[in-house]
Scaffold this motif. Structure first.
Motif, PDB file in Angstrom:
ATOM      1  N   GLU A 235       0.827  -1.199   0.000  1.00  0.00           N
ATOM      2  CA  GLU A 235       0.000   0.000   0.000  1.00  0.00           C
ATOM      3  C   GLU A 235       0.864   1.252   0.000  1.00  0.00           C
ATOM      4  OE1 GLU A 235      -3.433   2.065   2.766  1.00  0.00           O
ATOM      5  OE2 GLU A 235      -3.459  -0.110   2.481  1.00  0.00           O
ATOM      6  N   ARG A 236       0.666   2.068  -1.044  1.00  0.00           N
ATOM      7  CA  ARG A 236       1.416   3.322  -1.170  1.00  0.00           C
ATOM      8  C   ARG A 236       0.569   4.328  -1.938  1.00  0.00           C
ATOM      9  NH1 ARG A 236       7.448   2.606  -3.341  1.00  0.00           N
ATOM     10  NH2 ARG A 236       7.556   4.723  -2.510  1.00  0.00           N
ATOM     11  N   LEU A 237       0.805   5.605  -1.679  1.00  0.00           N
ATOM     12  CA  LEU A 237       0.162   6.642  -2.477  1.00  0.00           C
ATOM     13  C   LEU A 237       0.715   6.595  -3.899  1.00  0.00           C
ATOM     14  CD1 LEU A 237       0.088   9.836  -0.213  1.00  0.00           C
ATOM     15  CD2 LEU A 237      -1.871   8.511  -1.005  1.00  0.00           C
ATOM     16  N   VAL A 238      -0.127   6.900  -4.860  1.00  0.00           N
ATOM     17  CA  VAL A 238       0.351   6.993  -6.239  1.00  0.00           C
ATOM     18  C   VAL A 238      -0.297   8.198  -6.903  1.00  0.00           C
ATOM     19  CG1 VAL A 238      -1.444   5.449  -7.171  1.00  0.00           C
ATOM     20  CG2 VAL A 238       0.712   5.757  -8.405  1.00  0.00           C
ATOM     21  N   PHE A 239       0.506   8.921  -7.655  1.00  0.00           N
ATOM     22  CA  PHE A 239       0.045  10.089  -8.404  1.00  0.00           C
ATOM     23  C   PHE A 239       0.104   9.745  -9.895  1.00  0.00           C
ATOM     24  CE2 PHE A 239       1.806  11.601  -4.433  1.00  0.00           C
ATOM     25  CZ  PHE A 239       0.862  12.519  -3.999  1.00  0.00           C
ATOM     26  N   ILE A 240      -0.946  10.087 -10.618  1.00  0.00           N
ATOM     27  CA  ILE A 240      -1.018   9.826 -12.052  1.00  0.00           C
ATOM     28  C   ILE A 240      -1.084  11.165 -12.771  1.00  0.00           C
ATOM     29  CG2 ILE A 240      -2.262   8.663 -13.915  1.00  0.00           C
ATOM     30  CD1 ILE A 240      -3.529   6.847 -11.763  1.00  0.00           C
ATOM     31  N   ASN A 241      -0.015  11.494 -13.471  1.00  0.00           N
ATOM     32  CA  ASN A 241       0.011  12.721 -14.258  1.00  0.00           C
ATOM     33  C   ASN A 241      -0.633  12.454 -15.622  1.00  0.00           C
ATOM     34  OD1 ASN A 241       1.436  14.295 -12.346  1.00  0.00           O
ATOM     35  ND2 ASN A 241       3.384  13.444 -13.023  1.00  0.00           N
ATOM     36  N   ILE A 242      -1.773  13.063 -15.878  1.00  0.00           N
ATOM     37  CA  ILE A 242      -2.416  12.963 -17.186  1.00  0.00           C
ATOM     38  C   ILE A 242      -1.897  14.129 -18.025  1.00  0.00           C
ATOM     39  CG2 ILE A 242      -4.582  12.958 -18.461  1.00  0.00           C
ATOM     40  CD1 ILE A 242      -4.257  10.515 -16.700  1.00  0.00           C
ATOM     41  N   CYS A 243      -1.234  13.806 -19.128  1.00  0.00           N
ATOM     42  CA  CYS A 243      -0.573  14.823 -19.947  1.00  0.00           C
ATOM     43  C   CYS A 243      -1.154  14.854 -21.357  1.00  0.00           C
ATOM     44  CB  CYS A 243       0.929  14.527 -20.034  1.00  0.00           C
ATOM     45  SG  CYS A 243       1.720  14.289 -18.421  1.00  0.00           S
ATOM     46  N   LYS A 244      -0.987  15.980 -22.016  1.00  0.00           N
ATOM     47  CA  LYS A 244      -1.389  16.093 -23.426  1.00  0.00           C
ATOM     48  C   LYS A 244      -0.127  16.166 -24.282  1.00  0.00           C
ATOM     49  CE  LYS A 244      -2.050  21.112 -22.924  1.00  0.00           C
ATOM     50  NZ  LYS A 244      -3.011  22.224 -23.037  1.00  0.00           N
ATOM     51  N   TRP A 245      -0.189  15.494 -25.446  1.00  0.00           N
ATOM     52  CA  TRP A 245       0.992  15.405 -26.304  1.00  0.00           C
ATOM     53  C   TRP A 245       0.534  15.246 -27.743  1.00  0.00           C
ATOM     54  CZ3 TRP A 245       5.422  11.246 -25.681  1.00  0.00           C
ATOM     55  CH2 TRP A 245       6.587  11.734 -26.279  1.00  0.00           C
ATOM     56  N   LYS A 246       0.987  16.144 -28.603  1.00  0.00           N
ATOM     57  CA  LYS A 246       0.585  16.098 -30.000  1.00  0.00           C
ATOM     58  C   LYS A 246       1.088  14.859 -30.714  1.00  0.00           C
ATOM     59  CE  LYS A 246      -0.064  21.046 -30.800  1.00  0.00           C
ATOM     60  NZ  LYS A 246       0.320  22.220 -31.627  1.00  0.00           N
ATOM     61  N   ARG A 247       2.081  14.215 -30.147  1.00  0.00           N
ATOM     62  CA  ARG A 247       2.606  12.994 -30.760  1.00  0.00           C
ATOM     63  C   ARG A 247       1.612  11.831 -30.630  1.00  0.00           C
ATOM     64  NH1 ARG A 247       8.760  11.382 -29.694  1.00  0.00           N
ATOM     65  NH2 ARG A 247       8.968  13.288 -30.909  1.00  0.00           N
ATOM     66  N   VAL A 248       0.692  11.940 -29.703  1.00  0.00           N
ATOM     67  CA  VAL A 248      -0.314  10.881 -29.516  1.00  0.00           C
ATOM     68  C   VAL A 248      -1.515  11.185 -30.403  1.00  0.00           C
ATOM     69  CG1 VAL A 248      -1.716   9.614 -27.853  1.00  0.00           C
ATOM     70  CG2 VAL A 248       0.450  10.649 -27.121  1.00  0.00           C
ATOM     71  N   PRO A 249      -1.876  10.288 -31.318  1.00  0.00           N
ATOM     72  CA  PRO A 249      -3.012  10.562 -32.195  1.00  0.00           C
ATOM     73  C   PRO A 249      -4.340  10.366 -31.474  1.00  0.00           C
ATOM     74  CG  PRO A 249      -2.152   8.376 -32.636  1.00  0.00           C
ATOM     75  CD  PRO A 249      -1.228   8.995 -31.614  1.00  0.00           C
ATOM     76  N   ALA A 250      -5.350  11.042 -31.953  1.00  0.00           N
ATOM     77  CA  ALA A 250      -6.705  10.803 -31.453  1.00  0.00           C
ATOM     78  C   ALA A 250      -7.244   9.538 -32.120  1.00  0.00           C
ATOM     79  CB  ALA A 250      -7.602  11.996 -31.775  1.00  0.00           C
ATOM     80  N   PRO A 251      -8.175   8.823 -31.478  1.00  0.00           N
ATOM     81  CA  PRO A 251      -8.758   7.642 -32.127  1.00  0.00           C
ATOM     82  C   PRO A 251      -9.491   8.044 -33.404  1.00  0.00           C
ATOM     83  CG  PRO A 251      -9.999   8.243 -30.152  1.00  0.00           C
ATOM     84  CD  PRO A 251      -8.754   9.074 -30.139  1.00  0.00           C
ATOM     85  N   GLN A 252      -9.476   7.146 -34.399  1.00  0.00           N
ATOM     86  CA  GLN A 252     -10.096   7.471 -35.684  1.00  0.00           C
ATOM     87  C   GLN A 252     -11.599   7.698 -35.551  1.00  0.00           C
ATOM     88  OE1 GLN A 252      -8.947   4.618 -38.693  1.00  0.00           O
ATOM     89  NE2 GLN A 252      -6.887   4.455 -37.880  1.00  0.00           N
ATOM     90  N   THR A 253     -12.258   6.879 -34.746  1.00  0.00           N
ATOM     91  CA  THR A 253     -13.692   7.038 -34.481  1.00  0.00           C
ATOM     92  C   THR A 253     -13.934   6.661 -33.024  1.00  0.00           C
ATOM     93  OG1 THR A 253     -14.321   4.757 -34.995  1.00  0.00           O
ATOM     94  CG2 THR A 253     -14.191   6.302 -36.851  1.00  0.00           C
TER      95      THR A 253
END
Length: 322
Positions: free
Chosen positions: A65-83
């Motif tokens: 059991e430990r604390l965890v932090f999740i950084n949600i980031c935006k990056w143009k290198r990641v494509p959006a899903p097609q549909t």
């Protein structure tokens, strides 16, 4: 009937394309300049680093059991899903230790996060997809109750970008010598050429993760994981011998940067992929060289010029300092 090209046929098509660009450069310089500027502008988007968007706090329940932090980031290198029915692509960093617990970085496309900002349900779906990925990838059990932290990023910006980009060390800003190595096989070179337009978005076979706990929207059940190690396969290419010089004006302030790179085996500038942003430069010769430099000064990317000297196989890139 199999319509796939053989290696020789593919190489023939590539050579025809290079010849076409050479002819364009000689016979229609304006068209060539427009063509290169268009592709340099498109390439610059791939050099934009990931940016923090929001940070989540929850707990790892097992194995410890430990604390965890999740950084949600935006990056143009990641494509959006097609549909909406396609998997949601993401790039993930390592599960790192921090003083308060652990931290992991997850990058989505800016388009997906923009939609999520205006739709609480969609935001929750992206968060739970990220948590599902972390559980399966790192063999942990998370508490699925979470809260959004008042800050956007846990840890420093450099650590986050290094984690997502998979960079092993910062590139040298001065002249570095390259170690000799065997050239890649024809098939490897062809693979680099054939995938040049796709490698930034779909560098490897996607991994699909089914979320059985939430069957509400179709798209919420799939994640397409873009492996950052596969994404950085080109990092295995050696940098060419190069020198980055800073020239000052009469008042002693930096005026321009000039990069010279020796590209043995390169026929013309059309065999190079060059992208310059305000603070960094990327030079690639598929199957041969890769050079990524952090620039010591901010430059005007709109006025960058590049010339290739066939006599000594040297590329000269001139950048005006802002």
């Amino acid at each position: 009937m199999d319509n796939k090209l053989t290696p020789n046929e593919l190489l023939s098509h590539v050579n025809q394309f290079w010849s076409m660009l050479d002819d364009m450069a000689e016979n229609s310089p304006e068209s060539y300049q427009t063509f290169m500027q268009k592709h340099m502008k498109e390439g610059k988007e791939l050099l934009v680093p990931p940016e923090p968007h929001l940070c989540l706090q929850t707990k790892i329940l097992e194995p410890e059991e430990r604390l965890v932090f999740i950084n949600i980031c935006k990056w143009k290198r990641v494509p959006a899903p097609q549909t909406d029915a396609h998997p949601v692509p993401l790039i993930a960093g390592k599960l790192d230790d921090v003083s308060e617990g652990r931290v992991v970085d997850i990058a989505y496309s800016p388009e997906m996060l923009k939609r999520a900002d205006s739709d609480q349900v969609e935001q929750d779906q992206l968060i739970r997809l990220a948590m599902k990925y972390i559980e399966q990838e790192h063999k942990v059990t998370l508490c699925h109750s979470y809260h959004i932290a008042p800050f956007k990023l846990k840890g420093d910006l450099h650590r986050m970008r290094k984690s997502l980009e998979g960079i092993q060390k910062k590139p040298e800003k001065t002249k570095t010598k390259t170690e000799g190595g065997d050239e890649k096989s024809l098939l490897d070179q062809l693979k680099s050429i054939a995938l040049k337009g796709e490698v930034e978005e779909e560098p490897s076979l996607p991994i699909y993760i089914t979320d059985e706990s939430n069957a509400k929207p179709v798209k919420a059940g799939l994640i397409e994981v873009i492996s950052n190690t596969e994404l950085k396969e080109e990092d295995l290419l050696s940098p060419p011998q190069h020198k980055l010089s800073v020239y000052e004006n009469e008042s002693g302030k930096p005026h321009k940067l000039i990069l010279t790179a020796e590209l043995q085996g390169v026929r013309s500038v059309t065999g190079c992929d060059l992208s310059v942003s305000k603070n960094d430069l990327m030079l690639e010769v598929p199957g041969k060289y890769r050079l990524h430099l952090d620039l010591p000064e901010l430059v005007n990317e709109e006025t960058v010029t590049a010339k290739y000297n066939k006599a000594n196989n040297t590329l000269t890139v001139t950048m005006v300092v802002l």
